[in-house]
Design an enzyme around this catalytic site. Structure first.
Site, PDB file in Angstrom:
ATOM      1  N   SER A 252      13.041  -3.129   1.571  1.00 54.97           N
ATOM      2  CA  SER A 252      13.014  -3.947   0.310  1.00 54.97           C
ATOM      3  C   SER A 252      11.616  -4.224  -0.038  1.00 54.97           C
ATOM      4  O   SER A 252      10.752  -4.051   0.674  1.00 54.97           O
ATOM      5  CB  SER A 252      14.013  -4.934   0.015  1.00 54.97           C
ATOM      6  OG  SER A 252      13.587  -6.203   0.701  1.00 54.97           O
ATOM      7  N   LYS A 253      11.518  -4.630  -1.303  1.00 56.84           N
ATOM      8  CA  LYS A 253      10.124  -4.810  -1.997  1.00 56.84           C
ATOM      9  C   LYS A 253       9.492  -5.822  -1.151  1.00 56.84           C
ATOM     10  O   LYS A 253       8.226  -6.108  -0.957  1.00 56.84           O
ATOM     11  CB  LYS A 253      10.384  -5.333  -3.245  1.00 56.84           C
ATOM     12  CG  LYS A 253      10.369  -4.185  -4.280  1.00 56.84           C
ATOM     13  CD  LYS A 253       9.727  -4.571  -5.352  1.00 56.84           C
ATOM     14  CE  LYS A 253       9.793  -3.374  -6.646  1.00 56.84           C
ATOM     15  NZ  LYS A 253      10.390  -2.400  -6.265  1.00 56.84           N
ATOM     16  N   ARG A 254      10.287  -7.037  -0.629  1.00 60.44           N
ATOM     17  CA  ARG A 254       9.674  -8.074   0.187  1.00 60.44           C
ATOM     18  C   ARG A 254       8.932  -7.389   1.489  1.00 60.44           C
ATOM     19  O   ARG A 254       7.966  -7.939   1.866  1.00 60.44           O
ATOM     20  CB  ARG A 254      11.018  -8.499   1.171  1.00 60.44           C
ATOM     21  CG  ARG A 254      11.066  -9.896   0.866  1.00 60.44           C
ATOM     22  CD  ARG A 254      12.659 -10.564   1.137  1.00 60.44           C
ATOM     23  NE  ARG A 254      13.492  -9.767   1.805  1.00 60.44           N
ATOM     24  CZ  ARG A 254      13.583  -9.463   2.826  1.00 60.44           C
ATOM     25  NH1 ARG A 254      12.816 -10.075   3.874  1.00 60.44           N
ATOM     26  NH2 ARG A 254      14.689  -8.816   3.590  1.00 60.44           N
TER      27      ARG A 254
END
Ligand code: GLU
Length: 481
Positions: A252-254
């Site tokens: 994910s963007k994380r």
């Protein structure tokens, strides 16, 4: 029969790394088996689908050379290829299932369904729709329709038995049919649900292999039940492992950039991305890692796709990108890197001819792993005359430097070396003439000509500078040494 595979993105966002990997694996399968590739745009979610995202998906596919053979851009006789343009087909199939008793009108409101769900929760049993509208009397149904009560088409899933998903990667996955429950096929606004549209399309587009992400496994028994009800043959299924971040949770963007565009903008090469993504869930039988597309096509097979999640390792991708950059010729590197040079650096380099710029860039090619990094290595070429003056003025020269620079300067003026090899020879001659170690010769020459303690190969940048600029800088440096 020719196999047909499809890549079916929803245009609800920019192209994601995971989606690109799905497109790639469909392409690899197609190239290794001679299958036809189809692009289908799954845009039934009208609120979230946007044309700009379809464009972004196409751009990403084009960039990596993955544009399918058929799709909205190229009709292969199975169109339309956007689900929003196929409403009549879903309606026809829905009516067919209604007539054959596999589907029914459901008049339950959201509140009715919430109440059923709450009851199941209170009784601590898994929620499955009761199917009560399936048992409505003919009169009640007619009355509801006359009242114009909104309804959905529900698909009736067999309440007993198993549904087996035969998966080419995972083997058979068995689902208890009774736990699936009847589900919406056509929404009250006339739009098909994902599970329904996908089956109608896969059937009508004669898809033989469904290759997609593991997150769709739980949808597959529902889809199989619809294929069966429509009397259509099942395609083969292959569910690709999830892409994970370094902490093994879903990417994910994380974890950093997940949009393909962001990688393009940093200067990842399409060839490197192609190679790297092919290894996300697949490995070559000979364990090779750096491979051309042709070498991958030759080796690819679904039986070497792993069941466990594949970690997206940006360090490895960056390393691999560096390997691809180092294979570029001077001309190809120039082409590739030019768009990444900042406006400021371009301006500072505008005095150089394109050929000199190509040489300048090429001299730092081996320092960079992404094209945008070039900007960190151009200072040797972009430094202004004034900045050079203050840089040399601040150098703490060593005792032997004056002699080295003087010898080099006189050889430079008398021999006027023009090639990298000739310049290297002039420097080597200074080493011999002074009897000093290489370091004691190279360092002052570098400082005296660039004002910097490190940079590209000396002869490479001196050649770009040219006779006069070097001679002038040497004079300036000698005055301070
Ligand atoms: N539109 C679906 C998605 O983007 C495609 C699923 C499928 O390949 O069946 O996840």
């Amino acid at each position: 029969m020719i196999n047909r595979v499809r890549f079916a993105p929803s245009p609800t966002g920019n192209l994601h790394i995971g989606t690109l990997r799905t497109a790639l694996f469909n392409h690899l399968f197609a190239k290794s088996t001679g299958a036809t590739t189809v692009l289908r745009i799954e845009d039934t979610d009208l609120a979230r689908s946007e044309a700009v995202y379809e464009t972004s998906i196409m751009e990403g596919l084009r960039w990596m050379g993955l544009v399918p053979q058929e799709g909205p851009h190229c009709d292969g006789g199975y169109g339309p290829y956007r689900q929003s343009e196929r409403a009549d087909r879903y309606q026809k199939a829905a009516d067919q299932l209604l007539a054959s008793g596999h589907a029914y009108f459901c008049f339950c409101t959201a509140a009715d369904l919430d109440a059923e769900r709450a009851l199941a929760d209170a009784e601590k049993r898994p929620y499955v729709y009761s199917g009560k509208c399936r048992h409505l009397s003919v009169e009640t149904r007619a009355a509801y329709l006359a009242e114009k009560k909104p309804y959905t088409y529900k698909f009736h899933v067999p309440t007993t038995g198993d549904i087996t998903v035969p998966d080419l990667i995972r083997g058979d996955i068995v689902f208890d049919s009774g736990l699936i429950g009847d589900f919406v096929m056509m929404k009250s606004d006339g739009m098909p649900s994902y599970n329904f549209a996908v089956v109608v399309d896969d059937m009508e587009m004669a898809i033989t292999h469904v290759i997609r992400g593991e997150d769709h496994i739980s949808n597959t028994p529902k889809q199989i039940a619809i294929f069966n009800a429509l009397g259509a043959p099942l395609p083969a299924f292959a569910h690709l492992p999830m892409i994970l971040g370094p902490d093994k949770s879903k990417l994910s963007k994380r974890h950093g950039a997940t949009n393909v565009t962001e990688y393009r903008e940093q200067g990842f090469l399409a060839e490197a991305m192609f190679n790297y993504l092919s290894l996300l869930g697949w490995s070559s039988p000979d364990e090779r890692e750096i491979m051309t597309p042709a070498e991958i096509f030759e080796r690819f097979s679904l039986d070497r796709v792993s069941k466990s999640g594949a970690v997206f390792d940006i360090t490895k991708l960056t390393w691999m990108n560096g390997q691809y950059i180092r294979q570029l010729s001077e001309a190809d590197f120039f082409q590739a890197v030019r768009p990444f040079v900042t406006a400021e650096n371009s301006e500072a380099l505008s005095g150089l001819t394109p050929a000199q710029q190509a040489e300048a860039f090429f001299s730092v090619r081996d320092n960079i792993n992404t094209l945008a990094e070039i900007n960190q290595y151009l200072s040797v070429y972009t430094m202004s005359a004034t900045a050079f003056k203050s840089a040399v003025a601040a150098i703490a020269w060593q005792a032997t430097d004056q002699d080295v620079i003087a010898k080099f300067a006189s050889a430079w003026e008398s021999q006027k070396p023009e090639t990298v090899a000739a310049i290297d020879d002039v420097i080597a001659a200074v080493v011999t003439a002074t009897g000093l170690g290489k370091g004691k010769v190279y360092k002052p020459i570098r400082l005296a000509t660039s004002g910097l303690g490190n940079g590209p190969h000396i002869a490479a940048y001196l050649r770009v500078f040219g006779q006069e600029k070097v001679a002038e800088r040497l004079r300036l440096a000698m005055a301070t040494a």
